[in-house]
Design an enzyme around this catalytic site. Structure first.
Site, PDB file in Angstrom:
ATOM      1  N   GLU A 171       0.834  -1.204   0.000  1.00 31.37           N
ATOM      2  CA  GLU A 171       0.000   0.000   0.000  1.00 31.37           C
ATOM      3  C   GLU A 171       0.867   1.251   0.000  1.00 31.37           C
ATOM      4  O   GLU A 171       2.005   1.242   0.451  1.00 31.37           O
ATOM      5  CB  GLU A 171      -0.957   0.020   1.199  1.00 31.37           C
ATOM      6  CG  GLU A 171      -0.397  -0.486   2.511  1.00 31.37           C
ATOM      7  CD  GLU A 171       0.769   0.303   3.060  1.00 31.37           C
ATOM      8  OE1 GLU A 171       0.746   1.553   2.960  1.00 31.37           O
ATOM      9  OE2 GLU A 171       1.711  -0.309   3.594  1.00 31.37           O
ATOM     10  N   GLU A 314       4.424  -0.682   1.652  1.00 34.50           N
ATOM     11  CA  GLU A 314       4.642  -0.989   0.236  1.00 34.50           C
ATOM     12  C   GLU A 314       4.631  -2.494  -0.062  1.00 34.50           C
ATOM     13  O   GLU A 314       4.755  -2.891  -1.208  1.00 34.50           O
ATOM     14  CB  GLU A 314       5.988  -0.427  -0.276  1.00 34.50           C
ATOM     15  CG  GLU A 314       6.186   1.051  -0.113  1.00 34.50           C
ATOM     16  CD  GLU A 314       7.568   1.506  -0.559  1.00 34.50           C
ATOM     17  OE1 GLU A 314       8.350   0.671  -1.089  1.00 34.50           O
ATOM     18  OE2 GLU A 314       7.886   2.701  -0.380  1.00 34.50           O
TER      19      GLU A 314
END
Length: 346
Positions: A171, A314
């Site tokens: 994310e 991430e």
């Protein structure tokens, strides 16, 4: 809720039993490889194969902006969400490097960045131009929530068509640790002071302000925070909803999921509250340095594989853990049994 939560079948218990039996026959003292033995057996059961493999790894990084960023809850401006997506695609971000290192497919999905990223190779699955400020209104409409869930489901479906043996969700979204902490407060039933952390680098005063912002939102939405789908609609982010939809759909497709850090684990908790059967398909990569992660892991009964003090997001912590899972598979598949090696004691 118009998005339909999928049915999820359990991993194959007989394959799990046979994998554990093989572990008992390998040329080592019983249990001497610790959790690696159980991990190999769990992956065997998930894949329905006596020889589990993790050569084909798929990573989807979902990006979106958050209206609550207006409250000054991040050390970085909202424009960084869009800028970092460019770095992902260009190959210069941590997850880009790690994806290359482990030979994984990496895609970036725009689930709702404020300004669209056209022509950069980003998957367009926008549910809106960022969420609303959830200290003043619900973060998203029902239609937006369902579109974001579907965006994640579509990513997991792409992974299935690729033949992925492992799914990782990442994310990116400035202020998304605030959204994740608010969601966790509602789901776990504790106050923000136990779940809010520094995120991108807030100091002590910044964390206290973040707690106040989350407290304001919890009071505003109050009695509506009962059903997980409604909790997501009121306090979530489009990228967190996409992660949730991806996890549910990957589990329904019998794809093992390696869950990343704090934000990803909150999405996993949402998925489990929506469909408890998906819990058997989740492995937890690492314990984030974000203080609330421990409580969310406890709510899931999740035991992380590594603890390196990471808090980047991430999908980076999950990518770092992939070689460990591959080692578990290799040991399971390639070690000789006592009978094969002609060693006494098997």
């Amino acid at each position: 809720m118009s998005w339909i939560v999928p049915d999820v079948a359990p991993p194959r218990s007989e394959t799990f039993r046979r994998a554990l039996q093989r572990q008992a026959e390998l040329t080592k003292p019983a249990g001497s490889l610790g959790r690696l033995e159980d991990l190999a057996a769990r992956l065997a059961a998930m894949q329905g194969s006596g020889r589990p493999s993790l050569e084909r790894v798929w990573i989807s990084v979902f990006a979106a902006d958050h209206g609550v960023a207006e409250e000054g809850v991040s050390a970085y401006p909202p424009s960084v969400t869009r800028e970092m997506c460019r770095v992902f695609v260009a190959g210069g971000a941590a997850i880009s490097v790690l994806a290359r290192q482990i030979g994984a497919v990496l895609e970036v999905v725009d689930a709702g960045i404020a300004e669209p990223l056209a022509g950069l190779g980003v998957v367009d699955a926008r549910a809106g131009s960022g969420t609303a400020n959830f200290t003043r209104a619900a973060a998203m409409s029902e239609a937006q929530r369902d579109r974001a869930l579907a965006a994640g489901a579509e990513a997991a479906s792409r992974a299935r068509r690729y033949g992925a043996q492992l799914f990782i969700g990442g994310e990116m979204g400035i202020a998304n640790t605030t959204s994740a902490a608010a969601l966790a407060c509602a789901l776990v039933g504790v106050g923000p002071e136990r779940l809010a952390g520094p995120g991108t680098g807030l100091d002590g005063a910044g964390v206290r302000s973040k707690c106040e912002v989350i407290g304001t939102a919890l009071r505003l939405h109050g009695e509506a925070l009962r059903d997980p789908a409604e909790i997501l609609r009121r306090l979530g982010g489009f990228e967190i909803a996409a992660l949730t939809g991806a996890y549910l759909t990957a589990a329904a497709a019998s794809i093992p999921v390696l869950v990343d850090g704090f934000i990803a684990t909150v999405a996993a908790l949402l998925a489990v509250r929506m469909q408890p059967a998906c819990a058997d398909w989740f492995l937890y990569a690492h314990r984030s340095a974000e203080p609330g992660h421990r409580l969310v892991l406890e709510a899931l009964g999740g035991e992380p594989l590594i603890d390196l003090g990471m808090r980047l997001g991430e999908g980076s912590g999950a990518a770092v853990a992939v070689p460990l899972l591959r080692a578990a598979c290799a040991l399971h598949n390639e070690m000789a049994t006592f009978a094969e090696a002609g060693v006494s004691g098997g």
